[in-house]
Design a protein around this motif. Structure first.
Motif, PDB file in Angstrom:
ATOM      1  N   MET A   1      27.872  47.389 -66.735  1.00 47.60           N
ATOM      2  CA  MET A   1      28.086  48.691 -66.126  1.00 47.60           C
ATOM      3  C   MET A   1      28.301  49.701 -67.254  1.00 47.60           C
ATOM      4  O   MET A   1      29.127  49.487 -68.126  1.00 47.60           O
ATOM      5  CB  MET A   1      29.302  48.620 -65.201  1.00 47.60           C
ATOM      6  CG  MET A   1      29.398  49.759 -64.241  1.00 47.60           C
ATOM      7  SD  MET A   1      28.363  49.637 -62.781  1.00 47.60           S
ATOM      8  CE  MET A   1      29.169  48.382 -61.848  1.00 47.60           C
ATOM      9  N   VAL A  19      23.614  58.009 -55.382  1.00 51.51           N
ATOM     10  CA  VAL A  19      23.910  56.586 -55.506  1.00 51.51           C
ATOM     11  C   VAL A  19      22.688  55.803 -55.039  1.00 51.51           C
ATOM     12  O   VAL A  19      22.080  56.121 -54.011  1.00 51.51           O
ATOM     13  CB  VAL A  19      25.161  56.216 -54.675  1.00 51.51           C
ATOM     14  CG1 VAL A  19      25.357  54.706 -54.642  1.00 51.51           C
ATOM     15  CG2 VAL A  19      26.388  56.897 -55.248  1.00 51.51           C
ATOM     16  N   GLY A  20      22.308  54.791 -55.824  1.00 54.20           N
ATOM     17  CA  GLY A  20      21.144  53.968 -55.496  1.00 54.20           C
ATOM     18  C   GLY A  20      19.876  54.375 -56.217  1.00 54.20           C
ATOM     19  O   GLY A  20      18.912  53.612 -56.251  1.00 54.20           O
ATOM     20  N   THR A  22      17.249  54.934 -59.164  1.00 53.27           N
ATOM     21  CA  THR A  22      16.922  54.313 -60.439  1.00 53.27           C
ATOM     22  C   THR A  22      16.682  55.431 -61.438  1.00 53.27           C
ATOM     23  O   THR A  22      15.951  56.386 -61.141  1.00 53.27           O
ATOM     24  CB  THR A  22      15.653  53.440 -60.310  1.00 53.27           C
ATOM     25  OG1 THR A  22      15.912  52.427 -59.332  1.00 53.27           O
ATOM     26  CG2 THR A  22      15.278  52.800 -61.631  1.00 53.27           C
ATOM     27  N   LYS A  50      25.396  53.603 -59.595  1.00 57.87           N
ATOM     28  CA  LYS A  50      26.305  52.859 -58.734  1.00 57.87           C
ATOM     29  C   LYS A  50      27.393  53.743 -58.134  1.00 57.87           C
ATOM     30  O   LYS A  50      27.814  53.521 -57.010  1.00 57.87           O
ATOM     31  CB  LYS A  50      26.959  51.701 -59.502  1.00 57.87           C
ATOM     32  CG  LYS A  50      26.033  50.551 -59.708  1.00 57.87           C
ATOM     33  CD  LYS A  50      25.628  49.968 -58.365  1.00 57.87           C
ATOM     34  CE  LYS A  50      24.571  48.913 -58.491  1.00 57.87           C
ATOM     35  NZ  LYS A  50      24.070  48.464 -57.209  1.00 57.87           N
ATOM     36  N   GLU A  51      27.878  54.726 -58.906  1.00 59.95           N
ATOM     37  CA  GLU A  51      28.952  55.578 -58.397  1.00 59.95           C
ATOM     38  C   GLU A  51      28.871  56.947 -59.053  1.00 59.95           C
ATOM     39  O   GLU A  51      28.644  57.053 -60.254  1.00 59.95           O
ATOM     40  CB  GLU A  51      30.307  54.938 -58.712  1.00 59.95           C
ATOM     41  CG  GLU A  51      31.478  55.676 -58.113  1.00 59.95           C
ATOM     42  CD  GLU A  51      32.805  54.976 -58.390  1.00 59.95           C
ATOM     43  OE1 GLU A  51      33.800  55.452 -57.822  1.00 59.95           O
ATOM     44  OE2 GLU A  51      32.854  54.001 -59.154  1.00 59.95           O
ATOM     45  N   THR A  68      28.632  56.077 -63.003  1.00 62.12           N
ATOM     46  CA  THR A  68      28.478  54.733 -63.540  1.00 62.12           C
ATOM     47  C   THR A  68      27.077  54.245 -63.181  1.00 62.12           C
ATOM     48  O   THR A  68      26.561  54.517 -62.092  1.00 62.12           O
ATOM     49  CB  THR A  68      29.540  53.752 -62.997  1.00 62.12           C
ATOM     50  OG1 THR A  68      29.488  53.740 -61.574  1.00 62.12           O
ATOM     51  CG2 THR A  68      30.921  54.136 -63.461  1.00 62.12           C
ATOM     52  N   GLU A  70      24.489  50.765 -63.355  1.00 58.20           N
ATOM     53  CA  GLU A  70      24.344  49.323 -63.556  1.00 58.20           C
ATOM     54  C   GLU A  70      23.007  49.082 -64.237  1.00 58.20           C
ATOM     55  O   GLU A  70      21.978  49.541 -63.760  1.00 58.20           O
ATOM     56  CB  GLU A  70      24.399  48.597 -62.213  1.00 58.20           C
ATOM     57  CG  GLU A  70      24.370  47.094 -62.353  1.00 58.20           C
ATOM     58  CD  GLU A  70      24.538  46.409 -61.018  1.00 58.20           C
ATOM     59  OE1 GLU A  70      23.536  45.860 -60.523  1.00 58.20           O
ATOM     60  OE2 GLU A  70      25.651  46.463 -60.481  1.00 58.20           O
TER      61      GLU A  70
END
Length: 71
Positions: A1, A19-20, A22, A50-51, A68, A70
């Motif tokens: 992360m 969020v989500g 790419t 992610k957030e 954040t 991932e």
């Protein structure tokens, strides 16, 4: 992360991702407004958002985590 940090203090003017999403290296995630200038905060690594820890209009300090990712 990976934590994306604010490079300086300012107000969150615009959030460019959700969020989500790419993201690629160098993609603009958030635009800060400080001293009448717009400062883009870019992704330092590719991955999935992610957030989002801030909202448009929030004031952030230098070093605050804003997003954040991932990897």
């Amino acid at each position: 992360m990976i934590e994306i940090l604010s490079p300086m203090g300012g107000s969150v003017w615009k959030t460019e991702v959700q969020v989500g999403d790419t993201v690629a290296v160098g993609e603009v995630l958030i635009i800060l407004e400080s001293m009448k200038m717009e400062i883009p905060i870019e992704a330092t690594e590719a991955g999935i958002v992610k957030e989002i820890k801030v909202a448009e209009g929030d004031f952030v300090q230098e070093g605050d985590t804003v997003i954040t990712i991932e990897t």
